[in-house]
Scaffold this motif. Structure first.
Motif, PDB file in Angstrom:
ATOM      1  N   ALA A  99     -33.364  30.771  73.589  1.00  0.00           N
ATOM      2  CA  ALA A  99     -32.364  31.031  74.624  1.00  0.00           C
ATOM      3  C   ALA A  99     -32.611  30.187  75.865  1.00  0.00           C
ATOM      4  N   ALA A 100     -33.883  30.007  76.252  1.00  0.00           N
ATOM      5  CA  ALA A 100     -34.188  29.286  77.489  1.00  0.00           C
ATOM      6  C   ALA A 100     -33.991  27.780  77.356  1.00  0.00           C
ATOM      7  N   LEU A 101     -34.109  27.249  76.147  1.00  0.00           N
ATOM      8  CA  LEU A 101     -33.994  25.805  75.957  1.00  0.00           C
ATOM      9  C   LEU A 101     -32.610  25.374  75.475  1.00  0.00           C
ATOM     10  N   SER A 102     -31.709  26.326  75.308  1.00  0.00           N
ATOM     11  CA  SER A 102     -30.375  25.949  74.823  1.00  0.00           C
ATOM     12  C   SER A 102     -29.312  26.623  75.679  1.00  0.00           C
ATOM     13  N   GLY A 103     -28.222  27.042  75.087  1.00  0.00           N
ATOM     14  CA  GLY A 103     -27.124  27.654  75.821  1.00  0.00           C
ATOM     15  C   GLY A 103     -25.797  27.175  75.279  1.00  0.00           C
ATOM     16  N   PRO A 104     -24.711  27.561  75.914  1.00  0.00           N
ATOM     17  CA  PRO A 104     -23.375  27.210  75.406  1.00  0.00           C
ATOM     18  C   PRO A 104     -23.132  25.717  75.256  1.00  0.00           C
ATOM     19  N   ARG A 157     -28.398  33.425  68.348  1.00  0.00           N
ATOM     20  CA  ARG A 157     -27.263  34.290  68.679  1.00  0.00           C
ATOM     21  C   ARG A 157     -27.273  34.663  70.153  1.00  0.00           C
ATOM     22  N   LEU A 158     -28.451  34.971  70.676  1.00  0.00           N
ATOM     23  CA  LEU A 158     -28.554  35.340  72.087  1.00  0.00           C
ATOM     24  C   LEU A 158     -28.262  34.161  73.014  1.00  0.00           C
ATOM     25  N   SER A 159     -28.557  32.960  72.544  1.00  0.00           N
ATOM     26  CA  SER A 159     -28.388  31.781  73.389  1.00  0.00           C
ATOM     27  C   SER A 159     -26.927  31.412  73.620  1.00  0.00           C
ATOM     28  N   ARG A 160     -26.046  31.856  72.740  1.00  0.00           N
ATOM     29  CA  ARG A 160     -24.613  31.506  72.765  1.00  0.00           C
ATOM     30  C   ARG A 160     -24.383  30.015  72.501  1.00  0.00           C
ATOM     31  N   ALA A 161     -25.404  29.355  71.953  1.00  0.00           N
ATOM     32  CA  ALA A 161     -25.238  27.950  71.573  1.00  0.00           C
ATOM     33  C   ALA A 161     -24.474  27.859  70.258  1.00  0.00           C
ATOM     34  N   GLU A 162     -23.857  26.713  70.053  1.00  0.00           N
ATOM     35  CA  GLU A 162     -23.263  26.437  68.744  1.00  0.00           C
ATOM     36  C   GLU A 162     -24.404  26.298  67.731  1.00  0.00           C
TER      37      GLU A 162
END
Length: 349
Positions: A77-82, A101-106
């Motif tokens: 989560a901290a190294l990625s995102g939307p 899933r928590l990161s909301r990244a593709e």
């Protein structure tokens, strides 16, 4: 009960040196950390463990979490995102999946250990930022990720590499883990997560990375910031176990040798056993029901084995999962083989 079901690869969980260290730490520092790492949850032991773990694994810095699961959630989560695409192996551990899933990244899931598929996903991504995410040793069959090839693909396409080394620390090489063995330790674009609950026989998780990444995680990883710190007893146990591995460098090789012997003897007897690259041996079963019956029969004969079946296995193939421990004696190995063969429902015995 002969234990071939846990992840105690080096047999250190009940080592008197490790259990004494846990007790001593609890007496000195208390039963719990009493708060998050940023408030009251960091002791001198935490700092010692982080420094020695980073040095042993060849990284500039380390950060201890309360569990390996929490470490994976926090890192992803901290190294990625939307604005990021996560490219993940289809056999990755559930904690890596949940972190995505928590990161909301593709998220793009690629076939198991398929470097060409990773490259294709990197080349055709629609997001600027990308992370390749993989286990080092896959927990079900014990096979290795092609880390050197994945790192090359990441660098060719401007991506980072996150490796979950839960089943590699203490087992691969002289114990320093998959990244060190693959020549990737300390690289600024490589982040490794691991657990303290397998080869180190304790509890907790850790992240190994550059000082810049660790500083970023301290400020942004929610499963670090908002979680109570790892209990001092677990920290003390893990630190002592790490020192034992450093002092007894033959332990990792012994665990791998036991795995090879178990697999070979079971395969020679006609079972479909995996070729182990670490300390996990997988033995395929005809069906979920027969896998469960097989494991229960083994337990009744005094040998505990893992039973992995759908939906917890990504390929939907049921199997027994055997842990090769460095402290297994030749007699115990023979007993395990005899019980597994004799308890097989398909054999008609």
């Amino acid at each position: 009960m002969l234990d071939l079901a846990s992840n105690d690869y080096l047999g250190l969980t009940r080592d008197p040196r490790v259990t004494k260290a846990a007790a001593d730490a609890a007496l000195q520092w208390g039963a719990g950390a009493t708060g998050s790492r940023l408030v009251t949850g960091t002791t001198e032991l935490h700092a010692e463990l982080e420094a020695e773990l980073a040095e042993f694994c060849g990284f500039p810095a380390a950060l201890v979490f309360s569990t390996g699961y929490a470490a994976n959630l926090g890192v992803i989560a901290a190294l990625s995102g939307p604005g990021t695409v996560l490219i993940t192996d289809e056999h990755n551990h559930a904690s890596l999946i949940d972190g995505g899933r928590l990161s909301r990244a593709e998220t793009v899931v690629v076939p198991h250990r398929d470097v060409a598929a990773f490259r294709d996903a990197l080349a055709n991504r629609t997001r600027k930022r990308a992370l390749v995410v993989t286990d080092s040793v896959f927990s079900v069959d014990g096979d290795l990720a092609p880390l050197a090839e994945l790192a090359e693909a990441c660098r060719d396409h401007g991506a980072g590499l996150v490796v979950d080394d839960a089943h590699g620390l203490g087992v691969l090489g002289a114990g320093g883990g998959a990244a060190l063995t693959a020549g990737l330790a300390g690289e600024p674009d490589v982040v490794v997560t691991t657990t303290l609950s397998k080869s180190l026989g304790a509890q907790g998780g850790a992240v190994l990375a550059s000082e810049r990444v660790i500083a970023h995680l301290i400020d942004t990883a929610r499963s670090f910031i908002f979680d109570t710190g790892l209990a001092p007893s677990a920290v003390g146990a893990a630190l002592t176990a790490l020192r034992i591995i450093r002092a007894e460098p033959a332990l990792p090789g012994r665990a791998r040798a036991v795995a090879r012997e178990l697999a070979q003897r079971l395969a020679d007897a006609g079972l479909s056993a995996s070729t182990p690259e670490a300390a996990v041996v997988s033995v395929r079963a005809p069906s979920p029901a027969e896998a469960l019956e097989w494991s229960l029969r083994c337990r009744a004969e005094g040998v505990a084995v893992g039973c992995f079946r759908p939906p917890s296995v990504p390929d939907r193939v049921s199997r027994l999962r055997l842990t090769a421990r460095a402290d297994l004696t030749p007699s115990e190995i023979s007993t395990a083989v005899e019980v597994i063969l004799g308890s097989n429902p398909a054999s008609g015995i």
